[in-house]
Design a protein around this motif. Structure first.
Motif, mmCIF file in Angstrom:
data_model
loop_
_atom_site.group_PDB
_atom_site.id
_atom_site.type_symbol
_atom_site.label_atom_id
_atom_site.label_comp_id
_atom_site.label_asym_id
_atom_site.label_seq_id
_atom_site.Cartn_x
_atom_site.Cartn_y
_atom_site.Cartn_z
ATOM 1 N N UNK A 490 0.805 -1.223 0.000
ATOM 2 C CA UNK A 490 0.000 0.000 0.000
ATOM 3 C C UNK A 490 0.839 1.273 0.000
ATOM 4 N N UNK A 491 2.134 1.136 -0.224
ATOM 5 C CA UNK A 491 3.017 2.311 -0.225
ATOM 6 C C UNK A 491 3.108 2.961 -1.603
ATOM 7 N N UNK A 492 2.262 2.535 -2.549
ATOM 8 C CA UNK A 492 2.333 3.089 -3.902
ATOM 9 C C UNK A 492 1.983 4.576 -3.941
ATOM 10 N N UNK A 493 0.905 4.948 -3.266
ATOM 11 C CA UNK A 493 0.512 6.357 -3.255
ATOM 12 C C UNK A 493 1.498 7.183 -2.435
ATOM 13 N N UNK A 494 2.072 6.592 -1.397
ATOM 14 C CA UNK A 494 3.104 7.278 -0.601
ATOM 15 C C UNK A 494 4.282 7.645 -1.501
ATOM 16 N N UNK A 495 4.730 6.714 -2.328
ATOM 17 C CA UNK A 495 5.856 6.988 -3.228
ATOM 18 C C UNK A 495 5.527 8.136 -4.171
ATOM 19 N N UNK A 496 4.289 8.176 -4.634
ATOM 20 C CA UNK A 496 3.849 9.245 -5.537
ATOM 21 C C UNK A 496 3.765 10.585 -4.815
ATOM 22 N N UNK A 497 3.338 10.572 -3.551
ATOM 23 C CA UNK A 497 3.142 11.827 -2.820
ATOM 24 C C UNK A 497 4.399 12.343 -2.151
ATOM 25 N N UNK A 498 5.224 11.422 -1.617
ATOM 26 C CA UNK A 498 6.363 11.852 -0.807
ATOM 27 C C UNK A 498 7.710 11.300 -1.271
ATOM 28 N N UNK A 499 7.715 10.195 -1.998
ATOM 29 C CA UNK A 499 8.939 9.514 -2.362
ATOM 30 C C UNK A 499 8.919 8.100 -1.834
ATOM 31 N N UNK A 500 9.813 7.221 -2.310
ATOM 32 C CA UNK A 500 9.812 5.803 -1.929
ATOM 33 C C UNK A 500 9.882 5.605 -0.407
ATOM 34 N N UNK A 501 9.202 4.568 0.081
ATOM 35 C CA UNK A 501 9.166 4.261 1.519
ATOM 36 C C UNK A 501 9.825 2.908 1.740
ATOM 37 N N UNK A 502 10.804 2.871 2.661
ATOM 38 C CA UNK A 502 11.486 1.643 3.053
ATOM 39 C C UNK A 502 11.102 1.317 4.489
ATOM 40 N N UNK A 503 10.793 0.061 4.756
ATOM 41 C CA UNK A 503 10.387 -0.363 6.104
ATOM 42 C C UNK A 503 11.493 -1.149 6.776
ATOM 43 N N UNK A 504 11.632 -0.923 8.077
ATOM 44 C CA UNK A 504 12.610 -1.684 8.877
ATOM 45 C C UNK A 504 11.920 -2.116 10.161
#
Length: 507
Positions: A490-504
């Protein structure tokens, strides 16, 4: 307010359905129904410790029954914690995911330390604790030690000393001899000795035992005293009495042990279980103990009801209108609370990092409402429920919100899954360019928050969100593999709005 919780152990699985007591008993609840399923997953582990297809079938059957019983009680979801059998199985995480697909219920695998904390919480609501307490919780695969005060656990240790595990390693089912019991107890002492100082008796320490073995021992000891009791909760026994019971059971064959009160269904693991508890108690310097019927699932229940109460008491008047709508449409309130909390936390950390998403108070309010209502469309149908949610929100007569705010809440729910906002969508196209940007940002936050509770376990905590290069790095605690998968999906829209998201994920 009703909640259904279940624990999946090595020997059996238990369901508990309860509702909150709203007056006179803070944190109290009334049990509505309970079900025990002797899944015996410990019998379904191959030589490498993998859970076999038979074990999966047993677990699937139990979870299906649990879900049906909860649904009949008006509870939309069962919160399930899985302990050592799945925790130690190399395919445990994969099995948990398959259970969700087969049954609609996800057994979240918890650590031994987390198991101990929840069990302590369950015991604290079942028996009177002292200022210093040491809890021993014996399962089929592991033995947890917890030291704490009247409020909470302070130190937790989990060791692979469960009754089924120790039976297989040391004690023949039919007629164990003194040599086998001695070897078992020496193995228990060797495993515990490096940690003994953390859990040793101090002046005033109260030792508490929880588990089926402890309850069976209490029932047998009360029968020996000639005492009849409908419950063994709070029963007080001595370690000397426990030693005598162990000696007597060791001298019996399995069929005879099954005739001892309390051990009708524990004859095969009785000797190993009692020997393990006795060895641990004597090494720690205990002379007596109290038995608690409150354990893991009671702790889960208490924690979940406490969270929901805090959520209800902390929201504004207009958010209470949202909560009323969520209850009316049969929403999963636990999931709603968690998604709303995660969305607010993500929003706050974005703001702290310098991202402007417009007025912060309004954004928090919109995300809280959308988090509570994003799945209400499931009352219509699972398919396309995001669209059904948007329709219901528009017609739910939410009090305290302007027509514009209600439309934004509906749009957030509309875009929490499936398609991202598109110019071809009439409701989105009707917004100004600035509003489209802001809505997309809020959708990004809600989608990631929803993904982070994909397991519906409610255990994810956000440690920190940081800018890294052209993207973001999100550090989490308590995330299941399914939660991580859900957030990445579900991080697709996040990447579009803010940039790629990496989880740790932290251990």
């Amino acid at each position: 307010m009703r909640v259904a919780v279940a624990d999946v152990g090595t020997n059996s699985s238990h369901l508990l359905i309860a509702e909150a007591v709203t007056a006179g008993d803070v944190g109290g609840y009334r049990v509505l129904d309970a079900l025990k399923d002797r899944t015996r997953l410990g019998e379904c582990l191959d030589a490498q410790g993998w859970l076999t297809p038979e074990g999966e079938d047993r677990l699937s059957s139990a979870l299906t029954r649990f879900r049906a019983l909860a649904a009949a009680a008006g509870v939309p979801e069962v919160h399930v914690s899985a302990t050592s059998a799945l925790r130690e199985a190399p395919n445990g995480a994969a099995v948990a995911s398959r259970m969700l697909a087969r049954t609609g219920v996800y057994p979240a695998i918890i650590s031994g330390e987390r198991e101990g904390e929840l069990t302590y919480l369950g015991a604290a609501h079942a028996v009177e604790l002292a200022d210093d307490n040491v809890l021993l919780d014996l399962g089929g695969g592991s033995l947890e030690f917890v030291r704490g005060d009247q409020a909470r656990a302070r130190d937790v240790l989990s060791l692979p000393l469960g009754a089924i595990r120790m039976t297989r390693a040391f004690v023949p089912a039919e007629s164990p001899g003194r040599k086998e019991v001695t070897a078992l107890q020496e193995a228990v002492r060797a495993a515990l000795r490096p940690h003994a100082a953390r859990f040793a008796a101090r002046p005033g320490t109260r030792f508490v035992l929880s588990s089926g073995t402890a309850e069976a021992a209490a029932l047998a000891l009360l029968a020996r005293r000639g005492e009849e009791a409908a419950s063994v909760n709070g029963a007080h026994c001595t370690v000397t009495e426990l030693e005598g019971l162990l000696g007597d059971l060791r001298g019996l064959r399995a069929a005879a042990r099954a005739r001892v009160p309390g051990f009708e269904r524990r004859a095969d693991t009785a000797v190993a279980g009692l020997a393990t508890l006795h060895a641990a108690l004597t090494l720690l310097g205990a002379t007596d103990f109290t038995v608690s019927e409150g354990a893991l699932r009671e702790g889960m229940l208490t924690e979940e009801l406490t969270r929901l109460r805090a959520y209800q008491s902390s929201i504004s008047a207009r958010q209470r209108s949202v909560l009323g709508a969520a209850e009316r449409f049969g929403a999963n309130l636990s999931h709603a609370r968690q998604v709303a909390a995660l969305a607010r936390e993500l929003l706050g950390q974005l703001g702290a990092a310098g991202v402007d998403i417009g007025p912060a108070a309004e954004a928090r309010s919109l995300l809280t409402a959308a988090g509570a209502l994003h799945e209400v469309g499931q009352i219509v149908a699972q398919s396309a429920h995001h669209k059904h949610s948007a329709y219901l929100i528009r017609h739910a007569e939410l009090r305290g919100f302007t027509p514009r705010e209600i439309e934004w809440i509906a749009l957030l729910a509309r875009y929490h899954r499936k398609s991202a906002p598109k110019a071809s969508h009439p409701e989105f196209a009707a917004l100004s360019a600035a509003e489209q940007t802001r809505l997309t940002q809020l959708v990004a936050v809600l989608r990631v928050a929803d993904g982070l509770d994909r397991a519906h376990a409610g255990g994810v905590q956000i440690e920190r969100l940081e800018r890294r290069g052209g993207g973001w790095h999100l550090t989490l605690r308590g995330a299941t593999p399914l939660d991580l998968e859900g957030a990445r999906d579900k991080a697709d829209v996040w990447a579009r709005a803010f940039g790629p998201l990496t989880l740790h994920a932290l251990a």
